[in-house]
Scaffold this motif. Structure first.
Motif, PDB file in Angstrom:
ATOM      1  N   GLY A 418     -46.206  24.621  36.357  1.00 40.10           N
ATOM      2  CA  GLY A 418     -46.021  25.412  37.566  1.00 40.10           C
ATOM      3  C   GLY A 418     -45.283  24.682  38.669  1.00 40.10           C
ATOM      4  N   ASN A 419     -44.568  23.609  38.335  1.00 47.97           N
ATOM      5  CA  ASN A 419     -43.755  22.914  39.331  1.00 47.97           C
ATOM      6  C   ASN A 419     -42.462  22.433  38.664  1.00 47.97           C
ATOM      7  N   ASP A 420     -41.686  21.674  39.387  1.00 47.70           N
ATOM      8  CA  ASP A 420     -40.364  21.254  38.875  1.00 47.70           C
ATOM      9  C   ASP A 420     -40.376  19.864  38.248  1.00 47.70           C
ATOM     10  N   GLU A 421     -41.555  19.274  38.103  1.00 51.19           N
ATOM     11  CA  GLU A 421     -41.612  17.895  37.613  1.00 51.19           C
ATOM     12  C   GLU A 421     -40.953  17.739  36.241  1.00 51.19           C
ATOM     13  N   PHE A 422     -41.188  18.702  35.335  1.00 45.40           N
ATOM     14  CA  PHE A 422     -40.668  18.578  33.975  1.00 45.40           C
ATOM     15  C   PHE A 422     -39.140  18.607  33.961  1.00 45.40           C
ATOM     16  N   ASP A 423     -38.542  19.605  34.632  1.00 45.06           N
ATOM     17  CA  ASP A 423     -37.077  19.686  34.685  1.00 45.06           C
ATOM     18  C   ASP A 423     -36.483  18.479  35.401  1.00 45.06           C
ATOM     19  N   THR A 424     -37.158  18.019  36.442  1.00 50.42           N
ATOM     20  CA  THR A 424     -36.682  16.844  37.176  1.00 50.42           C
ATOM     21  C   THR A 424     -36.658  15.620  36.282  1.00 50.42           C
ATOM     22  N   GLU A 425     -37.681  15.498  35.436  1.00 46.76           N
ATOM     23  CA  GLU A 425     -37.758  14.342  34.546  1.00 46.76           C
ATOM     24  C   GLU A 425     -36.642  14.370  33.503  1.00 46.76           C
ATOM     25  N   ILE A 426     -36.358  15.551  32.960  1.00 51.96           N
ATOM     26  CA  ILE A 426     -35.254  15.679  31.994  1.00 51.96           C
ATOM     27  C   ILE A 426     -33.932  15.287  32.654  1.00 51.96           C
ATOM     28  N   ALA A 427     -33.688  15.819  33.848  1.00 54.67           N
ATOM     29  CA  ALA A 427     -32.446  15.518  34.566  1.00 54.67           C
ATOM     30  C   ALA A 427     -32.332  14.025  34.861  1.00 54.67           C
ATOM     31  N   LYS A 428     -33.445  13.417  35.226  1.00 51.72           N
ATOM     32  CA  LYS A 428     -33.433  11.982  35.548  1.00 51.72           C
ATOM     33  C   LYS A 428     -33.122  11.160  34.303  1.00 51.72           C
ATOM     34  N   MET A 429     -33.710  11.539  33.175  1.00 48.82           N
ATOM     35  CA  MET A 429     -33.443  10.811  31.931  1.00 48.82           C
ATOM     36  C   MET A 429     -31.971  10.925  31.534  1.00 48.82           C
ATOM     37  N   GLU A 430     -31.399  12.116  31.698  1.00 51.09           N
ATOM     38  CA  GLU A 430     -29.983  12.297  31.358  1.00 51.09           C
ATOM     39  C   GLU A 430     -29.095  11.477  32.297  1.00 51.09           C
ATOM     40  N   GLU A 431     -29.459  11.440  33.559  1.00 50.56           N
ATOM     41  CA  GLU A 431     -28.684  10.649  34.513  1.00 50.56           C
ATOM     42  C   GLU A 431     -28.725   9.164  34.149  1.00 50.56           C
ATOM     43  N   ASN A 432     -29.922   8.663  33.811  1.00 52.60           N
ATOM     44  CA  ASN A 432     -30.064   7.256  33.431  1.00 52.60           C
ATOM     45  C   ASN A 432     -29.324   6.948  32.137  1.00 52.60           C
ATOM     46  N   LEU A 433     -29.304   7.946  31.231  1.00 53.62           N
ATOM     47  CA  LEU A 433     -28.565   7.767  29.987  1.00 53.62           C
ATOM     48  C   LEU A 433     -27.070   7.610  30.275  1.00 53.62           C
ATOM     49  N   ASN A 434     -26.559   8.409  31.206  1.00 51.50           N
ATOM     50  CA  ASN A 434     -25.149   8.321  31.582  1.00 51.50           C
ATOM     51  C   ASN A 434     -24.805   6.968  32.183  1.00 51.50           C
ATOM     52  N   LYS A 435     -25.753   6.412  32.918  1.00 49.13           N
ATOM     53  CA  LYS A 435     -25.521   5.129  33.578  1.00 49.13           C
ATOM     54  C   LYS A 435     -25.671   3.943  32.627  1.00 49.13           C
ATOM     55  N   LYS A 445     -33.192   6.630  21.034  1.00 48.64           N
ATOM     56  CA  LYS A 445     -34.581   6.963  21.343  1.00 48.64           C
ATOM     57  C   LYS A 445     -34.660   7.879  22.563  1.00 48.64           C
ATOM     58  N   ALA A 446     -33.853   7.570  23.585  1.00 45.61           N
ATOM     59  CA  ALA A 446     -33.842   8.381  24.805  1.00 45.61           C
ATOM     60  C   ALA A 446     -33.313   9.790  24.507  1.00 45.61           C
ATOM     61  N   ARG A 447     -32.261   9.876  23.692  1.00 41.84           N
ATOM     62  CA  ARG A 447     -31.711  11.191  23.361  1.00 41.84           C
ATOM     63  C   ARG A 447     -32.723  12.047  22.603  1.00 41.84           C
ATOM     64  N   ALA A 448     -33.399  11.426  21.653  1.00 43.93           N
ATOM     65  CA  ALA A 448     -34.405  12.166  20.884  1.00 43.93           C
ATOM     66  C   ALA A 448     -35.515  12.677  21.800  1.00 43.93           C
ATOM     67  N   GLU A 449     -35.930  11.843  22.751  1.00 44.42           N
ATOM     68  CA  GLU A 449     -36.987  12.246  23.694  1.00 44.42           C
ATOM     69  C   GLU A 449     -36.504  13.416  24.563  1.00 44.42           C
TER      70      GLU A 449
END
Length: 543
Positions: A418-435, A445-449
């Motif tokens: 019921g909040n945005d934590e899950f989507d925020t976490e996905i976006a953060k992981m993708e951003e860190n992957l790009n960096k 491992k990060a991509r699979a997660e």
């Protein structure tokens, strides 16, 4: 008296169960709690000694604050009793209220009550002298344990008697004989051990290795038996005994040494609570925040640092202890799928065997075992650095689809929280992957997660098209298919298949799905097709 119509063998079974429970660790902890508060129990109404008055008070339900810990100890005893009765298929007896009351009085108020209730009179109780009185040999009276010095009670011969706070006339005589031998040995320069063993009449041999928690457990340490690991729930049983058993001293020294060698200092928690009770066994924390509690040499619980999910890293000290004591690892009964997966991974990578694994868990264990040199040389261009185990994938999906999967009590990060934590976490992981932040820990491992989280999100939104895309993309990491159980519990069914076994046509579809799952972002925020298997790379860092 209520007729229970118990057969002779059933009565024997029942008496064996009660005797076994009275020798259990739970019952000894309860007695220890009674011993701590016995002086304050003088203020309680009722007849009998402190043991009886405390038992009657707890039965009433109006529990004074100073008896709260003792009440919890009593509950542990009753759980142990119910488990033993179930094992003997006698738990149906507890439906009889009079029987339940007799058992309660037997355990907490007046030993011998159950015998009177069932009309049991032993031959010894019928023995009498010429005056018609019961002889000392047949006396069924219980006595408080004499207040001898602690060194005497720490001797092996006394420990082997497995005595509680209240003892029978027969045990009282044995104890008095041992104490006389002990005093003689002290007077002769402290050489009393052999005399104690002789006076015990073989009791040491009978009591050794029973694992009742009175100090004899050290005989089992290092024997190759399994140590049971559980997720930590509360603080566990407590006792007022301040002197450590030998195994506690040994384990504490080993953990202290391990902490220094691995830059993860071990700190023991041995502070008394408000009732003067200290943690049972050995409890403490590592510098990284991992909490470990050994309640016996072969039983422990583990808790992840505050705000973190449990991982294989948090079991390193436990694995080291199991190796040092030549123990296997046995899965406990209180653990989440993530906890079990992390423990299995830690054991496999640490080279510690596990007992009683299911076929599914054994497959997970084998997947984490270090590869041999021959296996390493078999790498090909299509070798994937990270392979997701189906058991672990199933556990992850269950967590992500649940209400809360984080240990952080201040956030709910599951997909339906019921909040945005899950989507925020996905976006953060993708951003860190790009960096490139996952290069050290593994980008695959990060991509699979990320794919698992995107699958959970798509399922929650009932986006079947993207569910199929993410499922296909996950085939690059050893997953074959994902489905829901038909039952209402909604558990996932995850099957695996190595990427190397895929046909060229299948691999092309996997690459196509990967491109859709990880679109490459352009400078204006749009998406363009990237190279297969190279997901989510920004074409510019100027954002």
């Amino acid at each position: 008296m209520t007729e229970l119509n118990l057969s002779g063998p059933e009565i024997e079974q029942l008496m064996e169960v009660l005797g076994k429970v009275k020798k259990s660790k739970a019952y000894q902890n309860y007695e220890a709690g009674v011993r701590v508060v016995s002086k304050r129990a003088a203020s309680l109404k009722g007849e009998g000694d402190a043991f009886a008055r405390i038992g009657e008070t707890l039965r009433s339900g109006k529990v004074p604050q100073f008896l709260s810990a003792t009440a919890k100890g009593q509950k542990k005893v009753e759980e142990t009793l119910l488990a033993e009765l179930k094992q003997q298929k006698l738990h149906g007896l507890l439906k009889n209220e009079e029987f339940k009351d007799a058992v309660y009085r037997e355990m907490y108020v007046e030993p011998g009550t159950i015998g009177q209730f069932l009309g049991i009179v032993s031959e010894e109780e019928n023995m009498s002298d010429n005056n018609g009185n019961v002889t000392e040999e047949g006396n069924n009276e219980m006595f408080d344990r004499p207040e001898y010095d602690s060194e005497f009670y720490e001797s092996d011969a006394v420990k082997a008697l497995n005595l509680g706070e209240r003892i029978s006339a027969e045990d009282k005589k044995k104890l008095e004989a041992l104490y006389e031998t002990y005093k003689e040995g002290k007077a002769n320069g402290g050489q009393s051990q052999q005399g104690e063993e002789n006076a015990a009449g073989g009791a040491a041999a009978e009591g050794a290795g029973t694992g009742t928690g009175n100090g004899e457990e050290e005989d089992n340490a290092g024997s190759g038996d399994a140590v049971e690991v559980n997720a930590m729930e509360g603080e566990g049983p407590r006792t007022d005994e301040h002197e450590d058993a030998e195994w506690v001293t040994k384990y504490n020294a080993a953990l202290t040494k391990w902490g220094k060698e691995n830059n993860n200092e071990w700190t023991r928690d041995n502070e008394p609570d408000e009732n003067g009770n200290r943690p049972d066994g050995l409890k403490g924390n590592l510098a990284d925040g991992t909490e470990i509690h050994y309640t016996a040499p072969d039983k422990l619980s583990v808790k992840a640092p505050e705000g973190q999910e449990i991982s294989a890293e948090h079991f390193k000290a436990v694995i080291a202890m199991a190796k040092e004591n030549d123990q296997d690892i046995k899965l406990g009964t209180t653990m989440s799928p993530a906890f079990k997966a992390a423990l299995i991974e830690a054991c496999a990578k640490g080279g510690v065997a596990m007992q009683g694994l299911s076929e599914e868990d054994q497959a997970a264990y084998d997947s984490f075992k270090p590869k041999t040199q021959t296996q390493t040389e078999e790498k090909t261009e299509e070798h994937v650095e990270y392979k997701l185990n189906p058991v672990i994938a199933k556990g992850r999906l269950v967590e992500y689809s649940g209400r809360v999967y984080s240990a952080d009590h201040y956030s709910q990060r599951a997909v339906n929280a019921g909040n945005d934590e899950f989507d925020t976490e996905i976006a953060k992981m993708e951003e860190n992957l790009n960096k490139g932040w996952y290069k050290a820990t593994g980008e695959d491992k990060a991509r699979a997660e990320i794919l698992l989280k995107k699958y959970a999100r798509a399922e929650h939104k009932k986006d079947t098209e993207m569910m199929a895309v993410y499922e296909t993309a996950l085939q690059r990491y050893g997953i074959d298919s994902i489905a829901r159980e038909p039952e209402e519990n909604g558990s996932f069914v995850v099957k695996g298949k190595p990427y190397a076994e895929r046909s060229d046509e299948e691999k092309a579809k996997i690459n196509e799905a990967t491109e859709k799952a990880f679109p490459v972002l352009t400078r204006d925020g749009g998406a363009r097709v990237g190279k297969p298997g190279k997901p989510c790379y920004y074409d510019s860092h100027d954002r």
